[in-house]
Motif scaffolding. Structure first.
Motif, PDB file in Angstrom:
ATOM      1  N   THR A  58     -42.648  -1.338  19.314  1.00 19.21           N
ATOM      2  CA  THR A  58     -42.942  -0.248  20.233  1.00 19.21           C
ATOM      3  C   THR A  58     -44.452  -0.115  20.354  1.00 19.21           C
ATOM      4  O   THR A  58     -45.159  -0.006  19.356  1.00 19.21           O
ATOM      5  CB  THR A  58     -42.334   1.069  19.735  1.00 19.21           C
ATOM      6  OG1 THR A  58     -40.909   0.938  19.718  1.00 19.21           O
ATOM      7  CG2 THR A  58     -42.718   2.228  20.642  1.00 19.21           C
TER       8      THR A  58
ATOM      9  N   SER B 185     -47.719   1.865  22.030  1.00 20.33           N
ATOM     10  CA  SER B 185     -48.274   3.013  22.728  1.00 20.33           C
ATOM     11  C   SER B 185     -49.193   2.518  23.831  1.00 20.33           C
ATOM     12  O   SER B 185     -49.820   1.463  23.716  1.00 20.33           O
ATOM     13  CB  SER B 185     -49.051   3.909  21.767  1.00 20.33           C
ATOM     14  OG  SER B 185     -50.195   3.226  21.273  1.00 20.33           O
TER      15      SER B 185
ATOM     16  N   SER C 218     -44.969   4.988  25.887  1.00 17.25           N
ATOM     17  CA  SER C 218     -44.717   3.864  24.987  1.00 17.25           C
ATOM     18  C   SER C 218     -43.666   2.955  25.607  1.00 17.25           C
ATOM     19  O   SER C 218     -42.835   3.395  26.411  1.00 17.25           O
ATOM     20  CB  SER C 218     -44.252   4.337  23.610  1.00 17.25           C
ATOM     21  OG  SER C 218     -42.992   4.983  23.697  1.00 17.25           O
TER      22      SER C 218
END
Length: 286
Positions: A116, A118, A276
């Motif tokens: 993941t 940002s 994200s």
């Protein structure tokens, strides 16, 4: 030098699907000209070069075949995944990277095998130009545009024009003329165009395509992380939502379908949307 480039398929677990990125580890000795030359020979939408950083775990530079770009979502995820894999370190952890678009944080979850990433807070700019001309360069009619979804420039580090259409079937029919983009996108002449539509497929919220800018050196990106981040930001902002999470399929029309999970979270104190994107990776073959 090409033997140093590894291909990572991003937003997929199939080597021939998703969005491939070239990745060069330990690239500190390479000049900008050498990086650009390698990217041109590799010919993928982006080739990522991993360098040492004084403030983060890695510094990343992204090169399209014809120019450097400040940020690439799938390139960032692919490069970090390969960096961890080569060190036999694909375990749950957070890693920061330095890019020309700013410092970013990525989290690897060993249970889901997802990274993941940002992104920069969502920014937008209204599309004030000629809608008929826009539709003409995409090969659709003005009546195909959705009146319910936002048509606007969006950025989480790189500007793209988000173009909502009424039905996902329209996406596969598009024939974009990238070289005419600067004539239509007068506010951001070298932006890409990202058409999207609601999906009728189980587990998929939206489907999309991504036509690269006139100077990118490639016509279309199979699955795009930064544009998916802009999509979720635009949709959350237009509906004034505190949080929105979407599963987006892209690349099906190219035979490279991949999945991006994109999330927007409103910061109540600033009014900005934190963005994200998440996806899985595997090694690809040249």
């Amino acid at each position: 030098m090409l033997d140093r480039v590894k291909k990572v398929a991003v937003f997929t677990t199939a080597p021939t699907k998703g969005n491939p990125a070239g990745v060069v580890l330990n690239a500190d000795e390479l000049s900008s000209a050498e990086m650009q030359g390698i990217a041109k020979k590799v010919g993928l939408s982006e080739t990522v070069f991993c360098l040492k950083s004084e403030q983060s775990r890695l510094r990343l530079r992204f090169f399209m075949p014809d120019k450097e770009t400040p940020l690439c979502g799938h390139g960032t995820i692919g490069a970090v995944w390969l960096f961890l894999k080569e060190r036999d370190n694909l375990v749950s952890q957070t890693i920061t990277v330095e890019t020309k678009a700013g410092q970013l944080s990525l989290n690897y979850d060993e249970l889901t095998e997802e990274l993941t990433m940002s992104q920069c807070p969502y920014q937008s700019h209204p599309f004030k130009e000629d809608r008929a001309a826009l539709c003409q360069v995409l090969g659709i009619s003005e009546t195909d545009l959705s009146e319910e979804l936002p048509l606007e420039y969006g950025s989480t580090g790189v500007w793209t024009l988000l173009v909502p259409v009424k039905k996902a079937e329209l996406l596969g029919k598009m024939q974009a003329d990238n070289q005419l983009f600067p004539d239509v996108l007068t506010d951001y002449p070298y932006a890409s165009i990202h058409p999207y539509a609601p999906s009728q497929k189980d587990g998929i919220d939206y489907e999309a395509r991504h036509f690269s800018s006139a100077t990118a050196g490639v016509k279309e990106d199979p699955v795009t992380g930064t544009a998916s981040g802009s999509m979720v930001g635009a949709l959350a902002n237009s509906n004034k939502l505190d949080q929105l999470e979407l599963t987006i399929e892209q690349g099906a029309s190219l035979g490279k379908a991949g999945l991006v999970r994109a999330c927007a979270l409103n910061n109540q104190s600033t009014g900005e949307y934190a963005i994200s994107i998440s996806g899985r990776c595997c090694l690809g073959d040249f």
